[in-house]
Design a protein around this motif. Sequence first.
Motif, PDB file in Angstrom:
ATOM      1  N   LEU A 104       0.279   4.603  -3.876  1.00 52.67           N
ATOM      2  CA  LEU A 104       1.228   3.523  -3.612  1.00 52.67           C
ATOM      3  C   LEU A 104       0.541   2.351  -2.913  1.00 52.67           C
ATOM      4  CD1 LEU A 104       4.376   3.088  -3.880  1.00 52.67           C
ATOM      5  CD2 LEU A 104       4.493   3.772  -1.469  1.00 52.67           C
ATOM      6  N   LEU A 105      -0.239   2.655  -1.891  1.00 56.92           N
ATOM      7  CA  LEU A 105      -0.924   1.608  -1.134  1.00 56.92           C
ATOM      8  C   LEU A 105      -1.990   0.912  -1.979  1.00 56.92           C
ATOM      9  CD1 LEU A 105      -1.265   3.613   2.199  1.00 56.92           C
ATOM     10  CD2 LEU A 105       0.033   1.484   1.926  1.00 56.92           C
ATOM     11  N   GLN A 106      -2.783   1.705  -2.689  1.00 60.99           N
ATOM     12  CA  GLN A 106      -3.856   1.116  -3.488  1.00 60.99           C
ATOM     13  C   GLN A 106      -3.297   0.194  -4.573  1.00 60.99           C
ATOM     14  OE1 GLN A 106      -7.181   1.388  -3.108  1.00 60.99           O
ATOM     15  NE2 GLN A 106      -7.199   2.870  -1.442  1.00 60.99           N
ATOM     16  N   VAL A 107      -2.309   0.668  -5.308  1.00 53.94           N
ATOM     17  CA  VAL A 107      -1.765  -0.112  -6.427  1.00 53.94           C
ATOM     18  C   VAL A 107      -1.134  -1.411  -5.927  1.00 53.94           C
ATOM     19  CG1 VAL A 107       0.053  -0.166  -8.185  1.00 53.94           C
ATOM     20  CG2 VAL A 107      -1.450   1.827  -7.995  1.00 53.94           C
ATOM     21  N   ASN A 108      -0.307  -1.346  -4.905  1.00 56.93           N
ATOM     22  CA  ASN A 108       0.410  -2.530  -4.441  1.00 56.93           C
ATOM     23  C   ASN A 108      -0.506  -3.534  -3.747  1.00 56.93           C
ATOM     24  OD1 ASN A 108       3.614  -2.413  -4.654  1.00 56.93           O
ATOM     25  ND2 ASN A 108       2.873  -0.324  -4.415  1.00 56.93           N
ATOM     26  N   LEU A 109      -1.473  -3.054  -2.980  1.00 57.23           N
ATOM     27  CA  LEU A 109      -2.332  -3.977  -2.237  1.00 57.23           C
ATOM     28  C   LEU A 109      -3.428  -4.582  -3.112  1.00 57.23           C
ATOM     29  CD1 LEU A 109      -2.623  -2.028   1.135  1.00 57.23           C
ATOM     30  CD2 LEU A 109      -1.178  -4.001   0.619  1.00 57.23           C
ATOM     31  N   LEU A 110      -3.957  -3.791  -4.041  1.00 50.17           N
ATOM     32  CA  LEU A 110      -5.006  -4.324  -4.913  1.00 50.17           C
ATOM     33  C   LEU A 110      -4.507  -5.492  -5.764  1.00 50.17           C
ATOM     34  CD1 LEU A 110      -6.867  -1.089  -6.085  1.00 50.17           C
ATOM     35  CD2 LEU A 110      -7.805  -2.960  -4.695  1.00 50.17           C
ATOM     36  N   ARG A 111      -3.227  -5.484  -6.080  1.00 46.87           N
ATOM     37  CA  ARG A 111      -2.652  -6.587  -6.854  1.00 46.87           C
ATOM     38  C   ARG A 111      -2.702  -7.902  -6.092  1.00 46.87           C
ATOM     39  NH1 ARG A 111       2.798  -3.446  -8.944  1.00 46.87           N
ATOM     40  NH2 ARG A 111       1.807  -2.205 -10.607  1.00 46.87           N
ATOM     41  N   LEU A 112      -2.724  -7.813  -4.776  1.00 50.19           N
ATOM     42  CA  LEU A 112      -2.700  -9.018  -3.939  1.00 50.19           C
ATOM     43  C   LEU A 112      -4.088  -9.480  -3.531  1.00 50.19           C
ATOM     44  CD1 LEU A 112       0.274  -7.996  -1.601  1.00 50.19           C
ATOM     45  CD2 LEU A 112       0.367  -9.462  -3.625  1.00 50.19           C
ATOM     46  N   LEU A 113      -5.086  -8.630  -3.677  1.00 49.61           N
ATOM     47  CA  LEU A 113      -6.435  -8.941  -3.219  1.00 49.61           C
ATOM     48  C   LEU A 113      -7.273  -9.567  -4.327  1.00 49.61           C
ATOM     49  CD1 LEU A 113      -7.204  -5.673  -1.209  1.00 49.61           C
ATOM     50  CD2 LEU A 113      -6.892  -7.956  -0.228  1.00 49.61           C
ATOM     51  N   GLN A 114      -8.079 -10.535  -3.938  1.00 48.97           N
ATOM     52  CA  GLN A 114      -9.097 -11.066  -4.826  1.00 48.97           C
ATOM     53  C   GLN A 114     -10.260 -10.068  -4.881  1.00 48.97           C
ATOM     54  OE1 GLN A 114      -8.692 -13.870  -6.696  1.00 48.97           O
ATOM     55  NE2 GLN A 114      -6.626 -13.873  -5.791  1.00 48.97           N
ATOM     56  N   PRO A 115     -11.037 -10.083  -5.962  1.00 48.70           N
ATOM     57  CA  PRO A 115     -12.118  -9.088  -6.090  1.00 48.70           C
ATOM     58  C   PRO A 115     -13.095  -9.069  -4.911  1.00 48.70           C
ATOM     59  CG  PRO A 115     -11.762 -10.218  -8.180  1.00 48.70           C
ATOM     60  CD  PRO A 115     -10.912 -10.926  -7.170  1.00 48.70           C
ATOM     61  N   GLN A 116     -13.305 -10.208  -4.275  1.00 45.37           N
ATOM     62  CA  GLN A 116     -14.269 -10.282  -3.176  1.00 45.37           C
ATOM     63  C   GLN A 116     -13.637  -9.965  -1.819  1.00 45.37           C
ATOM     64  OE1 GLN A 116     -12.994 -12.816  -4.793  1.00 45.37           O
ATOM     65  NE2 GLN A 116     -12.409 -14.441  -3.380  1.00 45.37           N
ATOM     66  N   GLU A 117     -12.325  -9.737  -1.770  1.00 46.59           N
ATOM     67  CA  GLU A 117     -11.642  -9.504  -0.491  1.00 46.59           C
ATOM     68  C   GLU A 117     -11.583  -8.012  -0.167  1.00 46.59           C
ATOM     69  OE1 GLU A 117      -8.557 -13.252  -0.153  1.00 46.59           O
ATOM     70  OE2 GLU A 117      -7.894 -11.481  -1.264  1.00 46.59           O
ATOM     71  N   ASN A 118     -11.858  -7.701   1.101  1.00 45.62           N
ATOM     72  CA  ASN A 118     -11.814  -6.320   1.582  1.00 45.62           C
ATOM     73  C   ASN A 118     -10.961  -6.252   2.846  1.00 45.62           C
ATOM     74  OD1 ASN A 118     -13.956  -5.354  -0.313  1.00 45.62           O
ATOM     75  ND2 ASN A 118     -15.212  -6.764   0.909  1.00 45.62           N
ATOM     76  N   ILE A 119     -10.170  -5.205   2.955  1.00 51.49           N
ATOM     77  CA  ILE A 119      -9.332  -5.065   4.149  1.00 51.49           C
ATOM     78  C   ILE A 119      -9.424  -3.663   4.739  1.00 51.49           C
ATOM     79  CG2 ILE A 119      -7.644  -6.821   3.489  1.00 51.49           C
ATOM     80  CD1 ILE A 119      -5.782  -4.486   2.609  1.00 51.49           C
TER      81      ILE A 119
END
Length: 366
Positions: free
Chosen positions: A117-132
């Motif tokens: 759930l976390l991976q799918v929803n958050l990856l949609r909002l992140l640019q490829p170069q962004e890490n959190i």
Amino acid sequence: MPRSGYTLPVFACASAIAALQWLQNRTCCQTVAVDLICPDQTVEIAIEQVAGISPQMALAITRSDPGDNLDLTRHTPIWALVEWLESSPQQITIVGGEGLGHKLNGDPAVYSYAQQLLQVNLLRLLQPQENIKLTIILPEGRALAERTSNAAFGVVEGLSLLGTTGISQPLSAPGQLEACLEQVRLKAKSNKLLVFCIGENGLDLAQNLGINPQQLVKTANWLGSLLVEAASQEVKDILLFGYHGKLVKLAGGIFHTHHHLADGRLEILTAHAAQLGISTSRLQNIFNSSTTESALQYLRDLDEQTGSNWVQELYNSVAAAIDLRSTQYIFKLTSRHVDVGSVLFDRDRTIVATSQTAKTLLSQLC
């Protein structure tokens, strides 16, 4: 009609989305959209507070709403602290903060559905170069965990993000036995072999084994009523899949497994141990164990020290009794014969015993 709500992973995800959106565009949203994945739908979750801690870090808070469910996490706050990372081997690093329990190996108690759930929803909002880095905090989690069976499943010092779906069905609310019965009726139309999973841990483990979800029924504590209903719907085979501390009650003829109604677990284990010829002093140790899990550990230690095989012998005996008692219970109330097998697992989700009937049924299921 009782109202459904959402499971804890959904609120953790909503908080994380809100905090990430603040970092990206400095906006404080009142709601966020969460893709539940299972089921395939997107829902709006209310956000209680969002705050920037620094240009690199933000915090968001939601409150749990499990619907009309007797859930002790109702209204508990779920915090998500999101911060930018300059470099990381993965885009999203999930960390357990205060009140989120951890497994015995030290990993945060964030199970497969919550991870997805976390991976799918958050990856949609992140640019490829962004890490959190995402830190999940449950301020009331440590206190609430003392009122749960988390420790029995190897989760300590807090609550877990467990579940196989985003929807929290009010199965423990008064009158919700009918919802469970309807699940049996529905699935019996296309499957004459059903798997009864006692609670979320049983359901999650059964799915991990690859069992068809259309054959899985989450039972809560109403096993007797559901066994009878399955037989009435002409189900031919039932596999019981659950924590040994719950299923052992069936070996003593207890078919409603809530501890407020009946217990007798240690008495049942002791009786089976006596039948197998375990010495009196060791029977006393089993009987005086604080929990069924500690009784199991005592037997494991005994086997290691003496080279005996008491764990396997005792739990095979219990599993066989569960099968027999369940079959007899069904026949007594319906005059129908249904083959029942049982699989018992421990707090680490390690299978302790699989009855002979269960082995046959598993070969058909997996």
